[in-house]
Design a protein around this motif. Structure first.
Motif, short mmCIF file in Angstrom:
data_model
loop_
_atom_site.label_atom_id
_atom_site.label_comp_id
_atom_site.label_asym_id
_atom_site.label_seq_id
_atom_site.Cartn_x
_atom_site.Cartn_y
_atom_site.Cartn_z
N GLU A 87 0.84 -1.20 0.00
CA GLU A 87 0.00 0.00 0.00
C GLU A 87 0.88 1.26 0.00
OE1 GLU A 87 -4.01 0.67 -0.55
OE2 GLU A 87 -3.00 -1.23 -0.16
N TRP A 91 1.10 4.29 -2.74
CA TRP A 91 0.98 5.69 -2.33
C TRP A 91 2.17 6.52 -2.81
CZ3 TRP A 91 3.70 8.43 1.76
CH2 TRP A 91 3.16 9.70 2.02
N HIS A 92 3.38 5.96 -2.67
CA HIS A 92 4.57 6.66 -3.14
C HIS A 92 4.54 6.83 -4.67
CE1 HIS A 92 6.92 5.75 0.73
NE2 HIS A 92 6.75 7.05 0.64
N GLU A 95 2.23 9.69 -5.44
CA GLU A 95 2.79 11.01 -5.11
C GLU A 95 3.96 11.38 -6.01
OE1 GLU A 95 1.74 13.18 -2.75
OE2 GLU A 95 0.01 11.89 -2.32
N ARG A 106 -6.49 1.74 -7.90
CA ARG A 106 -5.73 0.81 -7.05
C ARG A 106 -6.40 -0.56 -7.13
NH1 ARG A 106 -2.43 -2.23 -4.86
NH2 ARG A 106 -1.99 -2.26 -2.62
N ILE A 127 -6.58 4.02 -2.51
CA ILE A 127 -5.44 3.66 -1.64
C ILE A 127 -5.90 3.71 -0.19
CG2 ILE A 127 -3.18 4.42 -0.83
CD1 ILE A 127 -2.63 5.43 -3.66
N VAL A 129 -5.39 4.57 3.21
CA VAL A 129 -4.51 5.48 3.96
C VAL A 129 -4.12 4.88 5.31
CG1 VAL A 129 -4.32 7.78 4.97
CG2 VAL A 129 -5.50 7.48 2.80
N VAL A 132 -1.20 2.71 4.76
CA VAL A 132 -0.03 3.56 4.47
C VAL A 132 0.53 4.13 5.77
CG1 VAL A 132 0.76 5.67 3.34
CG2 VAL A 132 -0.83 4.15 2.16
#
Length: 221
Positions: A87, A91-92, A95, A106, A127, A129, A132
């Protein structure tokens, strides 16, 4: 220009998945994480405990290539694993590659079969969170504890008068000093982090015993 770009963690999966999805899909790999804490610095904001990431030098060429590829796709599918590491990877990617929510999906799957892949495409999600944040908290704790133990060991060795090789008897003496000092230090750090998580509404308030048990061992007896 192509319709769909799928990004997975493992290059071994990419070719197989691309065969299942057909010509409208291109599948690439992130080769695991594309971001991490800085290797030569503490890399954590000591006021907020926010991690400070960088793109490792060995991943810069890959990230540059992925940035070029996402510009060619109408839709990007983030297909890293479903655990907290996976996850965080998604996320990376979101971003760092500058993806937009409206053309990013996703997806997760638990086996590399055509039916599983197609079913994942039909059931995308956002995603997670919470996963994450869980990964980031674990990574931050690893770094804090690693720095603390490394620094404590250095101080203990100096305190014990060791400059070269250490005998078995000397090792026992070092461990005894570490045992006395590190438990309280770790407890203080874990408590500070926990309080900040509560203030940021990431978790519920625990008592000291629960904080100790949360981290897998009794830090106080």
């Amino acid at each position: 220009m192509y319709k769909n770009l799928v990004i997975v963690e493992s290059p071994a999966k990419a070719k197989t998945i691309e065969k299942f999805l057909g010509k409208e899909y291109k599948v690439l790999s992130s080769y695991g994480h594309i971001c991490d804490l800085k290797k030569k610095e503490f890399s954590i904001n000591t006021e907020t405990f926010e991690p400070l990431y960088e793109i490792p030098a060995e991943k810069e060429k890959l990230v540059s290539s992925l940035r070029s590829e996402v510009k060619k796709a109408e839709m990007v599918w983030l297909a890293s694993d479903e655990d907290r590491e996976g996850e965080a990877i998604s996320w990376h990617l979101f971003e760092v590659l500058g993806l937009k929510a409206e053309n990013t999906r996703r997806i997760v799957f638990h086996e590399i079969t055509k039916n599983a892949i197609l079913q994942a495409i039909e059931n995308p999600r956002s995603i997670d969170v919470n996963l994450v944040n869980a990964q980031q908290a674990r990574r931050v704790l690893d770094r804090i504890v690693g720095f603390l133990i490394g620094y404590s060991q250095h101080l203990v060795l100096v305190q014990c008068g060791f400059q070269g090789d250490i005998t078995q008897c000397g090792i026992q003496r070092v461990f005894a000093v570490i045992e006395q000092s590190s438990r309280l230090n770790l407890l203080i750090i874990f408590t500070q982090i926990h309080i900040r998580q509560v203030l940021h509404h990431r978790t519920n308030l625990l008592n000291i015993t629960d904080i100790c048990m949360l981290h897998g061992q009794s830090l106080i007896e």
